[in-house]
Design an enzyme around this catalytic site. Structure first.
Site, mmCIF file in Angstrom:
data_model
loop_
_atom_site.group_PDB
_atom_site.id
_atom_site.type_symbol
_atom_site.label_atom_id
_atom_site.label_comp_id
_atom_site.label_asym_id
_atom_site.label_seq_id
_atom_site.Cartn_x
_atom_site.Cartn_y
_atom_site.Cartn_z
ATOM 1 N N TRP A 172 0.843 -1.202 0.000
ATOM 2 C CA TRP A 172 0.000 0.000 0.000
ATOM 3 C C TRP A 172 0.874 1.247 0.000
ATOM 4 O O TRP A 172 1.720 1.407 0.876
ATOM 5 C CB TRP A 172 -0.915 0.021 1.230
ATOM 6 C CG TRP A 172 -1.891 -1.099 1.220
ATOM 7 C CD1 TRP A 172 -3.129 -1.095 0.652
ATOM 8 C CD2 TRP A 172 -1.722 -2.403 1.782
ATOM 9 N NE1 TRP A 172 -3.744 -2.314 0.824
ATOM 10 C CE2 TRP A 172 -2.908 -3.140 1.512
ATOM 11 C CE3 TRP A 172 -0.695 -3.036 2.479
ATOM 12 C CZ2 TRP A 172 -3.068 -4.462 1.916
ATOM 13 C CZ3 TRP A 172 -0.874 -4.352 2.882
ATOM 14 C CH2 TRP A 172 -2.044 -5.044 2.605
ATOM 15 N N ARG A 226 -4.611 6.518 -1.749
ATOM 16 C CA ARG A 226 -3.256 5.980 -1.881
ATOM 17 C C ARG A 226 -2.360 6.935 -2.652
ATOM 18 O O ARG A 226 -2.830 7.631 -3.562
ATOM 19 C CB ARG A 226 -3.281 4.631 -2.607
ATOM 20 C CG ARG A 226 -3.856 3.559 -1.710
ATOM 21 C CD ARG A 226 -3.722 2.199 -2.278
ATOM 22 N NE ARG A 226 -4.653 1.315 -1.584
ATOM 23 C CZ ARG A 226 -4.941 0.092 -1.956
ATOM 24 N NH1 ARG A 226 -4.361 -0.418 -3.022
ATOM 25 N NH2 ARG A 226 -5.800 -0.635 -1.275
ATOM 26 N N VAL A 254 -5.181 -12.392 5.858
ATOM 27 C CA VAL A 254 -6.004 -13.564 5.494
ATOM 28 C C VAL A 254 -5.114 -14.783 5.262
ATOM 29 O O VAL A 254 -3.953 -14.659 4.884
ATOM 30 C CB VAL A 254 -6.854 -13.299 4.219
ATOM 31 C CG1 VAL A 254 -8.091 -12.500 4.545
ATOM 32 C CG2 VAL A 254 -6.032 -12.650 3.136
ATOM 33 N N ALA A 281 -13.253 -12.302 4.758
ATOM 34 C CA ALA A 281 -13.292 -10.861 4.524
ATOM 35 C C ALA A 281 -12.960 -10.639 3.058
ATOM 36 O O ALA A 281 -12.271 -11.439 2.431
ATOM 37 C CB ALA A 281 -12.297 -10.150 5.416
ATOM 38 N N GLN A 284 -13.950 1.615 -1.724
ATOM 39 C CA GLN A 284 -13.871 0.167 -1.500
ATOM 40 C C GLN A 284 -15.086 -0.289 -0.719
ATOM 41 O O GLN A 284 -15.773 0.498 -0.075
ATOM 42 C CB GLN A 284 -12.610 -0.177 -0.711
ATOM 43 C CG GLN A 284 -11.506 -0.709 -1.582
ATOM 44 C CD GLN A 284 -10.389 -1.353 -0.768
ATOM 45 O OE1 GLN A 284 -10.470 -1.458 0.454
ATOM 46 N NE2 GLN A 284 -9.360 -1.779 -1.461
ATOM 47 N N HIS A 292 -7.386 1.316 2.784
ATOM 48 C CA HIS A 292 -8.417 0.333 2.429
ATOM 49 C C HIS A 292 -9.530 0.336 3.488
ATOM 50 O O HIS A 292 -9.320 0.798 4.614
ATOM 51 C CB HIS A 292 -7.831 -1.076 2.276
ATOM 52 C CG HIS A 292 -6.941 -1.506 3.417
ATOM 53 N ND1 HIS A 292 -6.215 -2.660 3.375
ATOM 54 C CD2 HIS A 292 -6.675 -0.951 4.640
ATOM 55 C CE1 HIS A 292 -5.536 -2.801 4.498
ATOM 56 N NE2 HIS A 292 -5.812 -1.778 5.275
HETATM 57 N N1 DAH Z 1 -7.743 -4.356 1.689
HETATM 58 C C1 DAH Z 1 -7.150 -5.024 0.566
HETATM 59 C C2 DAH Z 1 -6.624 -3.995 -0.403
HETATM 60 O O1 DAH Z 1 -7.055 -2.904 -0.412
HETATM 61 C C3 DAH Z 1 -8.143 -5.889 -0.130
HETATM 62 C C4 DAH Z 1 -8.566 -7.035 0.709
HETATM 63 C C5 DAH Z 1 -7.839 -8.197 0.665
HETATM 64 C C6 DAH Z 1 -9.645 -6.920 1.575
HETATM 65 C C7 DAH Z 1 -8.215 -9.270 1.434
HETATM 66 C C8 DAH Z 1 -10.015 -7.994 2.369
HETATM 67 C C9 DAH Z 1 -9.285 -9.169 2.282
HETATM 68 O O2 DAH Z 1 -11.047 -7.949 3.200
HETATM 69 O O3 DAH Z 1 -9.662 -10.216 3.051
HETATM 70 O O4 DAH Z 1 -5.747 -4.278 -1.156
#
Ligand code: DAH
Length: 352
Positions: free
Chosen positions: A161, A209, A266, A320, A223, A183
């Protein structure tokens, strides 16, 4: 030499003509025009005395009072008519009924921004499945955005990020402590701490970002975070929800694939891709040559993150999911540059 009766006739003609017009006038505007025609700079009453010089003295003495009287009468007539017109229009206002049934209703040209429309549709979709909305801050701490999501300080995964930090001098926070959320995953641990399973929550909103901009990347974007925690939640639920979402938003024939992808919060983690509608998998500028457009990251919530949220990973499991709103809109509506969404170009927005 001009004759008295000629002048008298002229005066009488003005009087009768104008009296008629004054009494027939229907509006204040008409009366103003008549007043000017009589008493304005070039009005007939204003100019008439210029001709008096041609009259002999004793006749002038007679025409003078006659002229003044006529002037007075015309002036009074206009004022009286003005009063009458005003009263008539007040009377009309109190008696006239406006029939709304026959009123013309013009079609509206404005509409909600396509992103707002899309978010509303998506919220409706997930409300049907029992998901509730949850709001998390856009200016947040490093802890909620990274630390509690199993990305401690100095962890190389932070490079995933490009983060915009907030100037510490202006906030009283230490350097690197406060940031613009990168995010909507910053909602995750808050959700877990605020609720006990079973949890079905969605959190939608702006993220930011320090991004290298191109057709797929924008510095400010929306998002959509989904968090589902219960006993026995598995990747099967994730697969089902991904298809449910994309088929109901983009269309029934959307081709979706789940591919292994690393996210620290995750395990296992996946990237969810939709087949690029611009090149049908051939590879193009929009999809970066891959043939697929990544629309979300997702996975089974990491046990450490569940623990950080006060949930026992021995009992519960969760998924998630973080779809990018703009990316899915590109597939749904077929526009090839995500930056269109924030440009404010009416030609583009008008199509929705
Ligand atoms: N937050 C991550 C992003 O912005 C995307 C994401 C990945 C969200 C995995 C999730 C997850 O909830 O389980 O790149």
């Amino acid at each position: 030499m001009l004759k008295l009766n000629t002048m008298e006739e002229k005066l009488n003609k003005i009087k009768t003509d104008y009296f008629l017009n004054i009494n027939q006038a229907k509006t204040l505007k008409e009366l103003d025009e008549l007043f000017l025609a009589l008493f304005g700079k070039n009005g007939v009453i204003t100019l008439l005395p210029k001709e008096f010089g041609k009259l002999p003295m004793e006749e002038l003495q007679k025409i003078g009072p006659l002229f003044n009287q006529t002037k007075h009468e015309l002036d009074n007539a206009i004022e009286n008519r003005r009063q009458a017109v005003r009263e008539e229009s007040y009377a009309k206002l109190t008696t006239e009924k406006y029939d709304l049934g026959t009123a013309e209703i013009k079609p509206r040209h404005g509409h909600l921004h396509p992103t707002t429309q899309f978010i509303q549709e998506t919220v409706d979709l997930f409300e049907k499945l029992g998901f509730q909305q949850f709001d998390a801050p856009q200016i947040d701490t490093d802890e909620y955005n990274f630390g509690l999501l199993n990305i401690p300080e100095g962890h190389p995964a932070r490079d995933l990020w490009d983060t915009l930090y907030i100037d510490p001098q202006k906030t009283g926070y230490s350097p690197g402590e406060l940031l613009l959320r990168t995010h909507t995953s910053n909602a995750q641990v808050r959700i877990m701490r605020d609720f006990t399973p079973p949890i079905r929550m969605m959190s939608i909103g702006r993220c930011y970002r320090y991004e290298n901009l191109d057709a797929r990347h924008e510095h400010t974007f929306e998002q959509f975070e989904l968090v589902y925690i219960d006993k026995g939640v598995s990747m099967t639920n994730l697969q089902y929800l991904s298809e449910y979402f994309l088929q109901n938003t983009v269309g029934k024939d959307i081709k979706v694939r789940l591919r292994p992808k690393y996210y620290p919060f995750v395990e296992p983690g996946v990237g969810i891709d939709g087949l690029c509608i611009f090149c049908h998998g051939q590879g193009c500028k929009v999809c970066g040559g891959t043939g697929w457009l990544e629309v979300a990251g997702a996975g089974m919530i990491h046990p450490t993150v569940l623990k950080n949220g006060g949930i026992n990973p021995e009992i519960y499991s969760g998924i998630a999911w973080g779809p990018g709103v703009g990316r899915i809109m590109m597939l749904k509506y077929g526009f090839d540059d995500i930056r269109e969404l924030l440009k404010g170009d009416l030609k583009f927005l008008e199509k929705f």
